[in-house]
Scaffold this motif. Structure first.
Motif, short mmCIF file in Angstrom:
data_model
loop_
_atom_site.label_atom_id
_atom_site.label_comp_id
_atom_site.label_asym_id
_atom_site.label_seq_id
_atom_site.Cartn_x
_atom_site.Cartn_y
_atom_site.Cartn_z
N GLN A 125 -4.25 0.28 17.43
CA GLN A 125 -3.34 1.59 17.32
C GLN A 125 -2.42 1.58 15.52
OE1 GLN A 125 -4.27 4.23 18.98
NE2 GLN A 125 -3.14 5.52 16.53
N ASN A 126 -2.01 0.15 15.93
CA ASN A 126 -0.47 0.25 14.21
C ASN A 126 -2.00 0.20 12.93
OD1 ASN A 126 1.52 0.24 16.76
ND2 ASN A 126 1.34 -2.15 16.01
N VAL A 127 -2.81 -0.19 12.55
CA VAL A 127 -3.85 -0.35 11.70
C VAL A 127 -4.32 1.39 11.54
CG1 VAL A 127 -5.82 -1.02 10.92
CG2 VAL A 127 -4.18 -2.83 11.82
N ILE A 128 -4.47 2.13 12.76
CA ILE A 128 -4.63 3.16 12.48
C ILE A 128 -4.31 4.64 12.12
CG2 ILE A 128 -5.13 5.73 14.10
CD1 ILE A 128 -7.14 3.71 15.98
N ASN A 129 -3.05 4.40 12.90
CA ASN A 129 -1.73 4.87 12.11
C ASN A 129 -1.19 4.61 10.70
OD1 ASN A 129 -1.02 6.08 14.54
ND2 ASN A 129 0.35 4.84 15.57
N LEU A 130 -1.14 3.17 9.67
CA LEU A 130 -1.13 2.82 8.95
C LEU A 130 -1.84 3.74 7.87
CD1 LEU A 130 -0.02 1.54 6.75
CD2 LEU A 130 -1.03 -0.83 7.32
N ASN A 131 -3.01 3.04 8.25
CA ASN A 131 -4.41 4.11 7.30
C ASN A 131 -4.54 5.29 7.11
OD1 ASN A 131 -4.89 1.77 7.21
ND2 ASN A 131 -7.10 1.62 8.35
N VAL A 132 -3.96 6.12 8.19
CA VAL A 132 -3.88 7.48 8.30
C VAL A 132 -3.35 7.93 7.43
CG1 VAL A 132 -3.07 9.56 9.32
CG2 VAL A 132 -4.84 8.17 10.80
N GLU A 133 -1.76 7.25 7.67
CA GLU A 133 -0.74 7.51 6.10
C GLU A 133 -1.14 7.31 4.73
OE1 GLU A 133 3.60 7.07 7.09
OE2 GLU A 133 3.23 6.40 9.51
N LEU A 134 -1.63 6.12 4.83
CA LEU A 134 -1.76 5.14 3.41
C LEU A 134 -2.99 6.55 2.92
CD1 LEU A 134 -3.15 1.84 3.65
CD2 LEU A 134 -0.76 2.96 2.65
N SER A 135 -4.32 7.31 3.29
CA SER A 135 -5.40 7.97 2.87
C SER A 135 -4.41 8.88 3.04
CB SER A 135 -6.56 8.17 4.22
OG SER A 135 -6.02 8.29 5.24
N VAL A 136 -3.73 9.95 3.69
CA VAL A 136 -3.08 11.46 3.36
C VAL A 136 -2.35 10.79 1.55
CG1 VAL A 136 -1.25 12.16 4.16
CG2 VAL A 136 -2.92 12.14 5.97
N HIS A 137 -1.18 9.83 1.59
CA HIS A 137 -0.59 9.67 0.98
C HIS A 137 -1.45 9.74 -1.06
CE1 HIS A 137 3.24 10.54 2.15
NE2 HIS A 137 2.90 9.71 3.32
N ALA A 138 -2.56 8.89 0.18
CA ALA A 138 -2.98 8.58 -1.97
C ALA A 138 -4.02 9.22 -1.78
CB ALA A 138 -4.42 7.05 -1.41
N GLU A 139 -4.68 9.99 -1.44
CA GLU A 139 -4.91 10.78 -1.78
C GLU A 139 -4.01 12.24 -2.29
OE1 GLU A 139 -8.15 14.37 -2.76
OE2 GLU A 139 -8.54 11.94 -1.55
N ARG A 140 -2.99 12.05 -2.00
CA ARG A 140 -1.62 13.45 -2.55
C ARG A 140 -1.59 12.78 -3.87
NH1 ARG A 140 1.85 13.72 2.10
NH2 ARG A 140 0.80 15.32 3.18
N LEU A 141 -1.70 11.35 -3.99
CA LEU A 141 -1.16 10.65 -5.55
C LEU A 141 -2.30 10.93 -6.27
CD1 LEU A 141 0.34 7.90 -4.02
CD2 LEU A 141 1.77 9.93 -5.55
N VAL A 142 -3.58 10.47 -5.97
CA VAL A 142 -4.33 10.94 -6.85
C VAL A 142 -5.19 11.82 -7.29
CG1 VAL A 142 -7.59 10.97 -7.13
CG2 VAL A 142 -6.52 9.02 -5.69
N GLN A 143 -4.61 13.25 -6.48
CA GLN A 143 -4.66 14.89 -6.61
C GLN A 143 -3.53 15.11 -8.24
OE1 GLN A 143 -6.49 17.68 -6.03
NE2 GLN A 143 -8.08 16.41 -4.57
N LYS A 144 -2.56 14.41 -7.71
CA LYS A 144 -1.29 13.93 -8.58
C LYS A 144 -1.66 14.17 -9.44
CE LYS A 144 4.13 13.40 -8.68
NZ LYS A 144 4.75 13.21 -8.47
N HIS A 145 -1.93 12.53 -10.15
CA HIS A 145 -2.29 11.94 -11.46
C HIS A 145 -3.94 12.36 -11.48
CE1 HIS A 145 1.67 9.77 -10.64
NE2 HIS A 145 1.40 9.40 -9.83
N PHE A 146 -4.17 12.56 -11.23
CA PHE A 146 -5.90 12.76 -11.91
C PHE A 146 -6.56 13.82 -12.26
CE2 PHE A 146 -5.19 8.44 -10.89
CZ PHE A 146 -4.69 7.47 -11.69
#
Length: 148
Positions: A125-146
């Protein structure tokens, strides 16, 4: 730090993505150099790697989309390799998608689990929570920078 040490650091850092050291050094070479194109021989001599190791790493990096090649005017037989910026951005997107796919798989996995090993279930469950946050933030960062 000299170029050889920096290339060694690239080898170590990309090893964390399960890339062979030579692939990390090749990427490092493209990042550190102002030269856009490298022939196979230039890559091999610059990173001080064997022909076989260089060939395998080049194939891996082409298949991942991080490098590509073209034939330049005057020599239609020799490939000139370059860092594929668009392919590298796509590589980031595929990493994010991989995290999302794993997250969905972990969610499905929890449905099969009982209370027998609560520690592992909580870890998943902790991995799920971490992955959800990682993917959301990573997607935003890719959008922002690239993908402005």
């Amino acid at each position: 730090m000299d170029i050889e040490k920096i290339l060694d650091q690239y080898a170590l850092s990309y090893k964390e993505e399960n890339y062979p050291p030579v692939a990390g050094k090749i990427l490092g070479l493209f990042f550190i150099s102002n030269q856009k194109h490298f022939t196979f021989e230039e890559i091999m001599s610059s990173i001080k790697a064997s022909k076989s190791a260089t060939s395998k790493a080049v194939k891996l990096l082409i298949s991942s989309g991080e490098i590509n090649f073209e034939f330049l005017e005057g020599n239609k037989r020799k490939r000139h390799f370059f860092l594929d910026i668009e392919g590298s951005v796509d590589h980031f997107k595929r990493l994010i998608e991989g995290i999302r796919m794993q997250t969905e798989l972990y969610k499905e996995t929890l449905k099969f689990r009982t209370d027998e090993n609560e520690e592992l279930s909580q870890f998943i469950q902790n991995v799920i929570n971490l992955n959800v946050e990682l993917s959301v933030h990573a997607e935003r960062l890719v959008q922002k920078h690239f993908l402005k």
